[in-house]
Write a protein that holds these residues in place. Structure first.
Motif, PDB file in Angstrom:
ATOM      1  N   HIS A  61     -13.005  12.351   7.494  1.00 13.04           N
ATOM      2  CA  HIS A  61     -12.205  12.265   8.718  1.00 13.04           C
ATOM      3  C   HIS A  61     -11.335  13.513   8.875  1.00 13.04           C
ATOM      4  O   HIS A  61     -10.523  13.796   7.992  1.00 13.04           O
ATOM      5  N   GLY A  95      -9.424   5.142   4.627  1.00  9.76           N
ATOM      6  CA  GLY A  95      -9.678   4.358   5.829  1.00  9.76           C
ATOM      7  C   GLY A  95      -8.418   4.047   6.600  1.00  9.76           C
ATOM      8  O   GLY A  95      -7.344   4.562   6.328  1.00  9.76           O
ATOM      9  N   LYS A  96      -8.592   3.163   7.581  1.00  8.41           N
ATOM     10  CA  LYS A  96      -7.474   2.673   8.378  1.00  8.41           C
ATOM     11  C   LYS A  96      -6.786   1.551   7.594  1.00  8.41           C
ATOM     12  O   LYS A  96      -7.437   0.861   6.820  1.00  8.41           O
ATOM     13  N   GLU A  99      -8.554  -1.848   7.615  1.00 12.65           N
ATOM     14  CA  GLU A  99      -9.858  -1.895   6.958  1.00 12.65           C
ATOM     15  C   GLU A  99      -9.721  -2.333   5.511  1.00 12.65           C
ATOM     16  O   GLU A  99     -10.592  -2.960   4.963  1.00 12.65           O
ATOM     17  N   GLU A 100      -8.614  -1.968   4.892  1.00 14.76           N
ATOM     18  CA  GLU A 100      -8.442  -2.242   3.479  1.00 14.76           C
ATOM     19  C   GLU A 100      -7.677  -3.527   3.206  1.00 14.76           C
ATOM     20  O   GLU A 100      -7.826  -4.108   2.146  1.00 14.76           O
TER      21      GLU A 100
END
Length: 107
Positions: A61, A95-96, A99-100
């Motif tokens: 990203h 990640g966002k 998401e986790e």
């Protein structure tokens, strides 16, 4: 400072320039990026921007800062819709936040 990902970007490809980059300045480097805090150095990389500069990537990203974050720990840009997609604070896993964890957790 908090770094963000832009959902409009492709893997290793920034789609934020001009006015977008003035609000969401890309995280640039002149050398090899180095990890700090809980970030995983193995997930760091770079991508070449249209102007030839090197933008830092994390887990593929491209990374950005947000002009409304003024102090370490600020996450004013998380879950913001702007310039055609949403922006999210990047977690150490790449990640966002949701998401986790399945939730926002204050980001």
């Amino acid at each position: 400072m908090t770094v963000y990902l832009f959902e409009k970007d492709g893997p290793g490809t920034s789609r934020c320039d001009g006015a977008c980059a003035r609000v969401w300045p890309p995280l640039l480097t002149k050398g090899e990026p180095r990890a700090g805090g809980d970030a995983d150095e193995a997930l760091l990389g770079t991508t070449k921007r249209g102007d030839g500069s090197a933008q830092v990537t994390y887990d593929g990203h491209p990374l950005y800062r947000f002009v409304k974050d003024s102090a370490p720990g600020d996450v004013n840009g998380n879950e913001v819709e702007g310039f055609g997609a949403e922006w999210y604070a990047v977690t150490p896993a790449g990640g966002k936040p949701q998401e986790e964890t399945g939730q926002n957790n204050g980001y």
